[in-house]
Design a protein around this motif. Structure first.
Motif, PDB file in Angstrom:
ATOM      1  N   ILE A   8      -0.639   2.696  10.377  1.00  0.00           N
ATOM      2  CA  ILE A   8      -0.623   1.340  10.927  1.00  0.00           C
ATOM      3  C   ILE A   8      -1.995   0.971  11.470  1.00  0.00           C
ATOM      4  O   ILE A   8      -2.473  -0.152  11.292  1.00  0.00           O
ATOM      5  CB  ILE A   8       0.457   1.218  12.020  1.00  0.00           C
ATOM      6  N   VAL A   9      -2.667   1.915  12.133  1.00  0.00           N
ATOM      7  CA  VAL A   9      -4.021   1.644  12.634  1.00  0.00           C
ATOM      8  C   VAL A   9      -4.947   1.290  11.481  1.00  0.00           C
ATOM      9  O   VAL A   9      -5.715   0.325  11.541  1.00  0.00           O
ATOM     10  CB  VAL A   9      -4.557   2.862  13.416  1.00  0.00           C
ATOM     11  N   GLY A  10      -4.866   2.062  10.397  1.00  0.00           N
ATOM     12  CA  GLY A  10      -5.689   1.745   9.236  1.00  0.00           C
ATOM     13  C   GLY A  10      -5.345   0.402   8.631  1.00  0.00           C
ATOM     14  O   GLY A  10      -6.226  -0.342   8.186  1.00  0.00           O
ATOM     15  N   ALA A  11      -4.057   0.088   8.622  1.00  0.00           N
ATOM     16  CA  ALA A  11      -3.635  -1.190   8.056  1.00  0.00           C
ATOM     17  C   ALA A  11      -4.151  -2.360   8.879  1.00  0.00           C
ATOM     18  O   ALA A  11      -4.469  -3.427   8.337  1.00  0.00           O
ATOM     19  CB  ALA A  11      -2.109  -1.242   7.971  1.00  0.00           C
ATOM     20  N   VAL A  12      -4.235  -2.189  10.192  1.00  0.00           N
ATOM     21  CA  VAL A  12      -4.788  -3.245  11.045  1.00  0.00           C
ATOM     22  C   VAL A  12      -6.238  -3.525  10.655  1.00  0.00           C
ATOM     23  O   VAL A  12      -6.673  -4.679  10.581  1.00  0.00           O
ATOM     24  CB  VAL A  12      -4.684  -2.841  12.533  1.00  0.00           C
ATOM     25  N   VAL A  13      -6.987  -2.455  10.382  1.00  0.00           N
ATOM     26  CA  VAL A  13      -8.383  -2.618   9.969  1.00  0.00           C
ATOM     27  C   VAL A  13      -8.460  -3.396   8.654  1.00  0.00           C
ATOM     28  O   VAL A  13      -9.247  -4.344   8.508  1.00  0.00           O
ATOM     29  CB  VAL A  13      -9.062  -1.239   9.827  1.00  0.00           C
ATOM     30  N   ILE A  14      -7.627  -3.007   7.696  1.00  0.00           N
ATOM     31  CA  ILE A  14      -7.649  -3.679   6.391  1.00  0.00           C
ATOM     32  C   ILE A  14      -7.258  -5.142   6.530  1.00  0.00           C
ATOM     33  O   ILE A  14      -7.864  -6.032   5.929  1.00  0.00           O
ATOM     34  CB  ILE A  14      -6.703  -2.964   5.408  1.00  0.00           C
ATOM     35  N   ALA A  15      -6.222  -5.407   7.338  1.00  0.00           N
ATOM     36  CA  ALA A  15      -5.776  -6.784   7.529  1.00  0.00           C
ATOM     37  C   ALA A  15      -6.880  -7.637   8.139  1.00  0.00           C
ATOM     38  O   ALA A  15      -7.074  -8.789   7.761  1.00  0.00           O
ATOM     39  CB  ALA A  15      -4.524  -6.809   8.412  1.00  0.00           C
ATOM     40  N   ARG A  16      -7.622  -7.059   9.086  1.00  0.00           N
ATOM     41  CA  ARG A  16      -8.722  -7.813   9.705  1.00  0.00           C
ATOM     42  C   ARG A  16      -9.806  -8.115   8.682  1.00  0.00           C
ATOM     43  O   ARG A  16     -10.359  -9.222   8.640  1.00  0.00           O
ATOM     44  CB  ARG A  16      -9.309  -7.007  10.875  1.00  0.00           C
ATOM     45  N   VAL A  52       0.845  -1.180   0.000  1.00  0.00           N
ATOM     46  CA  VAL A  52       0.000   0.000   0.000  1.00  0.00           C
ATOM     47  C   VAL A  52       0.881   1.230   0.000  1.00  0.00           C
ATOM     48  O   VAL A  52       1.745   1.374   0.854  1.00  0.00           O
ATOM     49  CB  VAL A  52      -0.920   0.020   1.235  1.00  0.00           C
ATOM     50  N   HIS A  53       0.655   2.125  -0.959  1.00  0.00           N
ATOM     51  CA  HIS A  53       1.386   3.380  -1.022  1.00  0.00           C
ATOM     52  C   HIS A  53       0.437   4.507  -0.624  1.00  0.00           C
ATOM     53  O   HIS A  53      -0.755   4.434  -0.852  1.00  0.00           O
ATOM     54  CB  HIS A  53       1.919   3.648  -2.434  1.00  0.00           C
ATOM     55  N   GLY A  54       0.974   5.551  -0.080  1.00  0.00           N
ATOM     56  CA  GLY A  54       0.159   6.667   0.345  1.00  0.00           C
ATOM     57  C   GLY A  54       0.230   7.869  -0.551  1.00  0.00           C
ATOM     58  O   GLY A  54       0.010   8.969  -0.113  1.00  0.00           O
ATOM     59  N   LYS A  55       0.557   7.678  -1.841  1.00  0.00           N
ATOM     60  CA  LYS A  55       0.725   8.823  -2.732  1.00  0.00           C
ATOM     61  C   LYS A  55      -0.485   9.075  -3.612  1.00  0.00           C
ATOM     62  O   LYS A  55      -0.456   9.920  -4.476  1.00  0.00           O
ATOM     63  CB  LYS A  55       1.967   8.632  -3.614  1.00  0.00           C
ATOM     64  N   LEU A 101      -9.454  -8.386   5.428  1.00  0.00           N
ATOM     65  CA  LEU A 101      -8.946  -9.341   4.446  1.00  0.00           C
ATOM     66  C   LEU A 101      -8.624 -10.699   5.049  1.00  0.00           C
ATOM     67  O   LEU A 101      -8.356 -11.656   4.323  1.00  0.00           O
ATOM     68  CB  LEU A 101      -7.683  -8.785   3.772  1.00  0.00           C
ATOM     69  N   GLY A 102      -8.613 -10.778   6.367  1.00  0.00           N
ATOM     70  CA  GLY A 102      -8.208 -12.022   7.012  1.00  0.00           C
ATOM     71  C   GLY A 102      -6.742 -12.326   6.779  1.00  0.00           C
ATOM     72  O   GLY A 102      -6.347 -13.479   6.626  1.00  0.00           O
ATOM     73  N   ALA A 103      -5.927 -11.273   6.758  1.00  0.00           N
ATOM     74  CA  ALA A 103      -4.505 -11.426   6.460  1.00  0.00           C
ATOM     75  C   ALA A 103      -3.677 -11.059   7.678  1.00  0.00           C
ATOM     76  O   ALA A 103      -4.131 -10.341   8.578  1.00  0.00           O
ATOM     77  CB  ALA A 103      -4.114 -10.542   5.276  1.00  0.00           C
ATOM     78  N   ALA A 104      -2.463 -11.567   7.705  1.00  0.00           N
ATOM     79  CA  ALA A 104      -1.510 -11.189   8.744  1.00  0.00           C
ATOM     80  C   ALA A 104      -0.820  -9.897   8.312  1.00  0.00           C
ATOM     81  O   ALA A 104      -0.376  -9.771   7.176  1.00  0.00           O
ATOM     82  CB  ALA A 104      -0.480 -12.293   8.968  1.00  0.00           C
ATOM     83  N   LEU A 105      -0.728  -8.930   9.207  1.00  0.00           N
ATOM     84  CA  LEU A 105      -0.137  -7.637   8.896  1.00  0.00           C
ATOM     85  C   LEU A 105       1.374  -7.696   9.077  1.00  0.00           C
ATOM     86  O   LEU A 105       1.878  -8.152  10.101  1.00  0.00           O
ATOM     87  CB  LEU A 105      -0.730  -6.551   9.798  1.00  0.00           C
ATOM     88  N   VAL A 106       2.092  -7.231   8.048  1.00  0.00           N
ATOM     89  CA  VAL A 106       3.555  -7.150   8.099  1.00  0.00           C
ATOM     90  C   VAL A 106       3.948  -5.706   7.808  1.00  0.00           C
ATOM     91  O   VAL A 106       3.560  -5.151   6.783  1.00  0.00           O
ATOM     92  CB  VAL A 106       4.218  -8.092   7.074  1.00  0.00           C
ATOM     93  N   ARG A 136      -2.694 -18.546   8.685  1.00  0.00           N
ATOM     94  CA  ARG A 136      -3.012 -17.696   7.550  1.00  0.00           C
ATOM     95  C   ARG A 136      -1.950 -17.808   6.464  1.00  0.00           C
ATOM     96  O   ARG A 136      -0.769 -17.866   6.731  1.00  0.00           O
ATOM     97  CB  ARG A 136      -3.119 -16.238   8.013  1.00  0.00           C
ATOM     98  N   ARG A 137      -2.430 -17.775   5.205  1.00  0.00           N
ATOM     99  CA  ARG A 137      -1.524 -17.820   4.062  1.00  0.00           C
ATOM    100  C   ARG A 137      -1.510 -16.490   3.311  1.00  0.00           C
ATOM    101  O   ARG A 137      -0.862 -16.364   2.295  1.00  0.00           O
ATOM    102  CB  ARG A 137      -1.939 -18.952   3.108  1.00  0.00           C
ATOM    103  N   LYS A 138      -2.279 -15.501   3.797  1.00  0.00           N
ATOM    104  CA  LYS A 138      -2.282 -14.198   3.161  1.00  0.00           C
ATOM    105  C   LYS A 138      -1.626 -13.187   4.084  1.00  0.00           C
ATOM    106  O   LYS A 138      -1.760 -13.253   5.298  1.00  0.00           O
ATOM    107  CB  LYS A 138      -3.709 -13.754   2.831  1.00  0.00           C
ATOM    108  N   TYR A 139      -0.944 -12.245   3.475  1.00  0.00           N
ATOM    109  CA  TYR A 139      -0.258 -11.215   4.235  1.00  0.00           C
ATOM    110  C   TYR A 139      -0.572  -9.850   3.641  1.00  0.00           C
ATOM    111  O   TYR A 139      -0.746  -9.714   2.428  1.00  0.00           O
ATOM    112  CB  TYR A 139       1.261 -11.433   4.212  1.00  0.00           C
ATOM    113  N   LEU A 140      -0.647  -8.875   4.482  1.00  0.00           N
ATOM    114  CA  LEU A 140      -0.786  -7.492   4.044  1.00  0.00           C
ATOM    115  C   LEU A 140       0.510  -6.785   4.393  1.00  0.00           C
ATOM    116  O   LEU A 140       0.843  -6.627   5.566  1.00  0.00           O
ATOM    117  CB  LEU A 140      -1.970  -6.817   4.731  1.00  0.00           C
ATOM    118  N   LEU A 141       1.250  -6.395   3.365  1.00  0.00           N
ATOM    119  CA  LEU A 141       2.526  -5.721   3.562  1.00  0.00           C
ATOM    120  C   LEU A 141       2.317  -4.221   3.429  1.00  0.00           C
ATOM    121  O   LEU A 141       1.813  -3.752   2.418  1.00  0.00           O
ATOM    122  CB  LEU A 141       3.548  -6.197   2.524  1.00  0.00           C
ATOM    123  N   VAL A 142       2.679  -3.477   4.445  1.00  0.00           N
ATOM    124  CA  VAL A 142       2.483  -2.036   4.451  1.00  0.00           C
ATOM    125  C   VAL A 142       3.804  -1.356   4.749  1.00  0.00           C
ATOM    126  O   VAL A 142       4.465  -1.683   5.733  1.00  0.00           O
ATOM    127  CB  VAL A 142       1.428  -1.615   5.501  1.00  0.00           C
TER     128      VAL A 142
END
Length: 732
Positions: free
Chosen positions: A698-706, A89-92, A708-713, A679-685
């Motif tokens: 990071i707070v927003g990424a936690v929401v997205i990971a939840r 995820v990019h923030g631009k 998507l059912g993914a582990a946040l990295v 889990r076999r999916k990861y959200l890389l931020v």
């Protein structure tokens, strides 16, 4: 650029000097600001509060149901091709999100990196190497995969033997430039096999960035070394290529870009018309290139060279770090390589595959000596004339490194191991890659004559010991490539500092090696080795010219992800590198700086910042008409509390003050249930900015990971240098 190339040959620093090394001085200190005037923490707090006020005054984000509830972050759905899809995820802004993957073990296409349009029997190593290597854990961008597939289509359309290739050759024969559909970057060999592989990867990336077709001049010593990397057509120029004696192009050649600039036969003005651009230009980028040759790495010059139909490039360098310093390429490189230290790892695994002849050598040796070992340790040894060291001293350094880092077990000097009736199986197998045999003999004798304190059995093997480098011989290059590939099967690697052979082996293996510290006055340093701080190879002859300022400069200070590296030092920065091992050996102690603090010498500036911050906290509420909850639809509020929603939704969206808002997303039964295990999916931020911005991301990424059912990295926390918080560790 500094024309005194001989300065690269001076001696290295002592370990005490290197251990005392610290980050470079900030631009504030260079201006002479007092570093002890005020407490850094006060400045940091005041600055962050003031910036918060400014940001809130000029921005008014709006939220719609089509967006994920993270300010500045967007997502799009892409089929990654494997179950363990990662999202970068990019923030631009919208449209810049790229998905990345990590290939499944034994995936012969390496997560989509390799094309499936090849006959497997024509090149056995292409799809079989993965069966012998440890799986790569390095992320692979879907954008890079897309670029490679597009390039393959271009190469198939423009490669040797095609109508467009013949048309371009006709233009070249008549010395005429034209707007053609196919332009070419032609590589010609220089240096040993390691240098050649690194330079081919560099020219290929340059071709990718400029929509050119990579071709190579295959000399006799390169025949039957590599497989063809692109489906459908060859990457080798035909024997009747109109430009002859490509191996004789050197510095000062009349067709070199530097000479043309010096004689004003070409201009680096971006507006130069096509008819004024020669159809063929030679780029001399070897270690001995001149200042004018080095302008190849400047934006203005690239705008001209991009128009050249045929670009001949001769180099013994890995010049990828210099491409990162060209602004026009920055966005493309970021999208192709979100983790900048994996450029050669991915391009090398894509481009280089041993021929069936070499692959047979590799597999026969591996199966005979290495396959049954529980752990394989690769030891790559190279002696340089500019860093001499006696063989017995170097051997002691290697053993000290291996035992200090628990890579190899210590021996019982007086105890003789009791014979075993069972068939011996090596617990560890050591593969020695060296031009000389004495290190192998000493190591073999040590573990043959003595038992180990751990009870492990250690086997020592060395495929060849040629005595000296013989790059002009095909058989020598075949053996060298076989040894590189055997090293890539290793679990642990010990390599020689500044060795291109070591760079290639560790990078293709995807393993950060333990790098032997450079010798000092023919003696081994107290610290025998350190872990390499980046997977990326180094640029041994970087330019010393700031293209924007039009003056000599330290290019290691121009962009944050390109820096100097001492071969005896190791940090963890996850960034690309630019380095001159000979030049950096000459770095003096005066270039080492203590940890710096960014502060202001004027108390008035601090008071002004505090005043702005105070006013901001008073006025923030009435001035800024923000919605309290990002995902609430404009003008839509629920008078009931969040408990009016089902339990899972209400708990998720409930606010501290009890107000309820409509969620952006509908909750499925799967989401309401317990998160899946394993889990076999990861959200890389990758987050960037100040500490507050990073926290929000990071707070927003936690929401997205939840969702998507993914582990946040979150592997990289990029703090903008404007904050200057030197209390954070390097690489934070």
């Amino acid at each position: 650029m500094d024309s005194k190339k001989s300065s690269r040959m001076q001696q290295p620093h002592t370990d005490s000097e290197m251990d005392a090394a610290a980050p470079r001085p900030t631009r504030f200190e260079k201006k002479g600001w007092d570093v002890a005037a005020v407490r850094p923490a006060m400045v940091l707090v005041a600055t962050m509060l003031a910036m918060l006020l400014l940001v809130t005054l000029v921005s008014r984000p709006r939220w719609t149901a089509s967006q994920v509830c993270v300010p500045g972050l967007t997502m799009r759905s892409v089929r990654a091709g494997t179950d363990n899809a990662l999202l970068l995820v990019h923030g631009k802004g919208a449209g810049e999100a790229s998905f990345v993957t990590v290939a499944e073990p034994n995936d012969k296409l390496l997560g989509g990196l390799l094309s499936h349009d090849f006959d497997e029997q024509s090149c056995l190593s292409r799809y079989q190497s993965i069966l012998y290597r440890n799986p790569s854990h390095h992320i692979l961008s879907s954008y890079l995969i897309s670029k490679l597939r597009k390039y393959e289509a271009l190469h198939k359309k423009c490669g040797p033997g095609t109508p467009l290739f013949r048309k371009s050759l006709e233009q070249l024969k008549h010395n005429h430039s034209a707007e053609l559909e196919c332009n070419y970057a032609l590589w010609t060999p220089n240096g040993g096999l390691g240098n050649r592989m690194l330079s081919i990867a560099s020219v290929f990336l340059y071709a990718l960035l400029n929509n050119k077709v990579l071709l190579i001049h295959e000399t006799d010593d390169l025949v039957d070394i590599f497989c063809e990397p692109f489906p459908g057509t060859s990457w080798v120029i035909p024997k009747d290529f109109p430009i002859k004696d490509l191996q004789n192009f050197h510095r000062g050649n009349q067709q070199s870009y530097g000479e043309m600039l010096g004689k004003h036969s070409i201009s680096n003005n971006a507006t130069i018309p096509m008819e004024s651009v020669p159809p063929f230009v030679y780029a001399h980028l070897r270690y001995d290139y001149t200042h004018l040759d080095g302008l190849f790495y400047c934006s203005d010059d690239q705008s001209v060279l991009r128009k050249v139909n045929w670009m001949l490039i001769r180099t013994d360098n890995y010049f990828v770090p210099a491409l990162f310093m060209i602004p026009e390429y920055e966005d493309e490189l970021r999208r192709m390589f979100p983790n900048r230290e994996t450029v050669f790892h991915h391009l090398g695994r894509y481009l280089f595959h041993p021929s069936n002849t070499v692959w047979g050598m590799i597999i026969r040796y591996h199966e005979s000596y290495l396959a049954k070992a529980k752990e394989r340790v690769g030891v790559q040894i190279r002696i340089f004339s500019w860093a001499p060291i006696p063989s017995d001293v170097l051997f002691d350094q290697i053993i000290r490194c291996a035992q200090d880092k628990n890579i190899l077990p210590a021996i019982n000097p007086k105890e003789i191991e009791s014979p075993s009736l069972e068939e011996p199986t090596d617990s560890k197998a050591i593969l020695v890659a060296s031009l000389h045999y004495e290190y192998y003999e000493k190591m073999k004798k040590m573990y043959y004559e003595h038992s180990t304190v751990t009870g492990e059995t250690v086997g020592v093997y060395q495929p060849t010991h040629e005595g000296q480098q013989q790059t002009e011989k095909q058989s020598h290059n075949q053996k060298a490539l076989a040894e590189i590939w055997l090293l890539t099967f290793s679990d642990v690697l010990i390599t020689t500092a500044a060795s291109t052979f070591g760079y290639v082996s560790s990078d293709l293996a995807g393993v950060k090696p333990w790098v032997l510290s450079a010798p000092e006055n023919r003696k081994a340093p107290d610290i025998a080795c350190r872990r390499a701080f980046s997977l990326e190879p180094c640029f041994h002859s970087p330019p010393n010219f700031d293209c924007r300022a039009k003056r000599n400069a330290d290019t290691g200070n121009l962009v944050r992800h390109v820096t100097h590296y001492h071969p005896a030092l190791s940090y963890s920065t996850l960034q690309s590198l630019v380095v001159s091992p000979k030049k950096l050996l000459s770095s003096s102690a005066s270039s080492r700086f203590r940890i710096n603090r960014i502060v202001s010498s004027s108390p008035r500036i601090l008071l002004l910042l505090l005043a702005l911050a105070f006013l901001g906290t008073l006025r923030l509420g009435p001035i800024i008409p923000f919605s309290s909850i990002p995902c609430a639809q404009d003008g839509v509020r629920s008078s009931s509390s969040s408990s009016s929603f089902p339990a899972a939704e209400g708990e998720f969206w409930r606010q501290p003050d009890g107000m309820g808002y409509r969620p952006c997303l509908s909750f499925s039964e799967e989401y309401r249930g317990k998160p899946p295990e394993g889990r076999r999916k990861y959200l890389l931020v990758v987050v960037a900015g100040g500490l507050n911005q990073q926290r929000n991301q990071i707070v927003g990424a936690v929401v997205i990971a939840r969702i998507l059912g993914a582990a946040l990295v979150v592997p990289i926390l990029q703090v903008n240098v404007v904050w200057g918080d030197k209390r954070l560790p390097p690489g934070f």
